[in-house]
Scaffold this motif. Structure first.
Motif, short mmCIF file in Angstrom:
data_model
loop_
_atom_site.label_atom_id
_atom_site.label_comp_id
_atom_site.label_asym_id
_atom_site.label_seq_id
_atom_site.Cartn_x
_atom_site.Cartn_y
_atom_site.Cartn_z
N ALA A 191 84.50 101.55 10.12
CA ALA A 191 84.21 101.69 8.69
C ALA A 191 84.91 100.62 7.86
O ALA A 191 84.36 100.13 6.86
CB ALA A 191 84.61 103.09 8.22
N GLU A 192 86.13 100.24 8.28
CA GLU A 192 86.83 99.17 7.57
C GLU A 192 86.07 97.85 7.69
O GLU A 192 85.94 97.10 6.70
CB GLU A 192 88.24 99.01 8.14
CG GLU A 192 89.18 100.15 7.78
CD GLU A 192 90.55 99.97 8.41
OE1 GLU A 192 90.68 99.06 9.26
OE2 GLU A 192 91.47 100.74 8.07
N GLN A 193 85.56 97.54 8.86
CA GLN A 193 84.80 96.30 9.03
C GLN A 193 83.50 96.32 8.24
O GLN A 193 83.09 95.30 7.66
CB GLN A 193 84.51 96.07 10.52
CG GLN A 193 85.76 95.86 11.37
CD GLN A 193 86.57 94.66 10.93
OE1 GLN A 193 86.00 93.63 10.54
NE2 GLN A 193 87.89 94.79 10.98
N LYS A 230 80.44 94.25 3.36
CA LYS A 230 79.66 94.43 2.13
C LYS A 230 80.10 93.47 1.02
O LYS A 230 79.33 93.22 0.09
CB LYS A 230 79.78 95.88 1.64
CG LYS A 230 79.17 96.90 2.58
CD LYS A 230 77.70 96.65 2.80
CE LYS A 230 77.10 97.66 3.76
NZ LYS A 230 75.65 97.41 4.02
N VAL A 231 81.30 92.94 1.11
CA VAL A 231 81.73 91.94 0.13
C VAL A 231 80.88 90.69 0.23
O VAL A 231 80.69 89.95 -0.76
CB VAL A 231 83.23 91.62 0.34
CG1 VAL A 231 83.73 90.59 -0.68
CG2 VAL A 231 84.06 92.89 0.25
N ILE A 273 77.00 96.39 -6.24
CA ILE A 273 78.16 97.25 -6.54
C ILE A 273 78.00 98.61 -5.86
O ILE A 273 78.96 99.17 -5.32
CB ILE A 273 78.34 97.40 -8.05
CG1 ILE A 273 78.80 96.07 -8.65
CG2 ILE A 273 79.34 98.49 -8.39
CD1 ILE A 273 79.02 96.11 -10.14
N ALA A 274 76.78 99.16 -5.87
CA ALA A 274 76.54 100.46 -5.24
C ALA A 274 76.80 100.39 -3.73
O ALA A 274 77.41 101.29 -3.15
CB ALA A 274 75.11 100.91 -5.51
N ALA A 275 76.35 99.29 -3.09
CA ALA A 275 76.56 99.16 -1.65
C ALA A 275 78.04 99.06 -1.33
O ALA A 275 78.53 99.67 -0.36
CB ALA A 275 75.82 97.93 -1.13
N ASN A 276 78.81 98.31 -2.12
CA ASN A 276 80.25 98.21 -1.88
C ASN A 276 80.96 99.53 -2.14
O ASN A 276 81.89 99.91 -1.41
CB ASN A 276 80.85 97.12 -2.77
CG ASN A 276 80.62 95.73 -2.21
OD1 ASN A 276 81.43 95.21 -1.46
ND2 ASN A 276 79.50 95.13 -2.57
N ARG A 277 80.52 100.24 -3.17
CA ARG A 277 81.15 101.54 -3.44
C ARG A 277 80.83 102.55 -2.35
O ARG A 277 81.70 103.34 -1.95
CB ARG A 277 80.69 102.06 -4.80
CG ARG A 277 81.46 103.29 -5.25
CD ARG A 277 81.04 103.76 -6.62
NE ARG A 277 81.80 104.94 -7.02
CZ ARG A 277 81.55 105.64 -8.11
NH1 ARG A 277 80.57 105.27 -8.93
NH2 ARG A 277 82.27 106.71 -8.39
#
Length: 316
Positions: free
Chosen positions: A80-82, A87-88, A159-163
């Motif tokens: 999940a961290e990767q 997503k950035v 922004i939604a994908a990163n959140r």
């Protein structure tokens, strides 16, 4: 003859003679005594290591290190961290390169010789001798290409994908924490169940030993005419019942030890040494409830799921 023997000896034969002389003068009794001492010490050390006491703190450390469920949750958190880091990249341009290689049997040519009669009208001698054949493509053709796409930021999907990625990471961490706490809770239960089983087996062994001594005393009394057959039968009955209870406790002990070893994630189990204890002081129920509502990982997981649902509704 002596000279010939000295001459025929090479360095390997001389080394063998020296070794034979060394072993002939060697004290084999001391050597065997030392060897047996080493074997005994090595075997004793292995037994000491295999019977090393296992405290509750050490069991918790081994569980965090070897338990398969905890390891799986740690891998899920790392994944999940990767994903959250990837997503950035949605903010950055997308660059793609491609290449094409073409090999043909013959080169591609074009000839304009049929147009030479038209050039004669101009009446220029140099044009009449010009070669109107052209090579368009060679047999080997290599094309390189690429493009770059810069996303136009509109403040929505990126922004939604990163959140979503960050909330998914938080939910995965909450699940990992809940799994770790549940595993440690199971560890404590099985650890002290093993301690209780050891104590129960010790008590049952003492009961069986006492009844065996009582049976021998009853037999002595029967030989002296001070007891009857009924007394020995009753003693045998009580001894058989006590032996059955001992075997049941021993089976329960093996079961609890196997369950504890499975929870820790090791193959064999050593002696559990941390005794049972009683907590004489507990916090107020209001404080415990407040702490649970604030720090409980399952509630945190539910809050993250609610935030994910809100993001999904806003993005749609």
């Amino acid at each position: 003859f002596s000279y010939r023997i000295q001459y025929s000896l090479n360095r390997y034969q001389l080394a063998i003679i020296i070794l034979i002389y060394y072993f002939m003068s060697f004290d084999f009794d001391i050597f065997l005594h030392s060897f047996n001492y080493i074997k005994f010490n090595t075997f004793f050390n292995i037994l000491t290591l295999s019977a090393e006491p296992l405290s509750l703190r050490r069991a918790a450390e081994l569980t965090l290190e070897h338990n398969q469920q905890i390891a799986a949750e740690q891998h899920a958190v790392a994944s999940a961290e990767q994903i959250a880091k990837s997503k950035v990249g949605l903010f950055l341009p997308k660059i793609e390169l491609n290449s094409t290689f073409l090999h043909t049997q013959h080169a591609t040519n074009i000839s304009l010789d049929p147009l030479k009669p038209l050039l004669q009208i101009v009446d220029i001698p140099q044009l009449s001798n010009i070669d109107l054949s052209y090579n368009l493509l060679d047999r080997n053709l290599c094309l390189l290409g690429g493009y770059a796409i810069q996303p136009i930021f509109t403040g929505g999907k990126i922004i939604a994908a990163n959140r979503v990625a960050r909330l998914t990471l938080a939910a995965t961490e909450s699940t990992a924490t809940a799994t770790r706490l549940a595993t440690l809770t199971t560890l404590v239960e099985r650890y002290f169940a093993t301690v209780l089983s050891h104590a129960a087996v010790a008590v049952r062994q003492k009961v069986v030993a006492a009844l065996e001594q009582h049976r021998d005393d009853v037999k002595t009394l029967i030989d002296n005419g001070l007891a009857t057959t009924t007394d020995i039968l009753y003693t045998e009955y009580r001894l058989a019942a006590a032996t059955s209870e001992l075997r049941r406790e021993q089976l329960l002990l093996r079961t609890t030890e196997r369950a504890l070893a499975t929870t820790i994630g090791i193959d064999s189990l050593t002696t559990a040494t941390t005794p049972l204890f009683v907590v004489h002081h507990l916090e107020r129920i209001e404080q415990l409830t407040e702490t649970a509502l604030k720090n409980n990982p399952e509630l945190e997981y539910a809050r993250n799921l609610r935030a994910l649902a809100n993001v999904g509704v806003a993005a749609s």
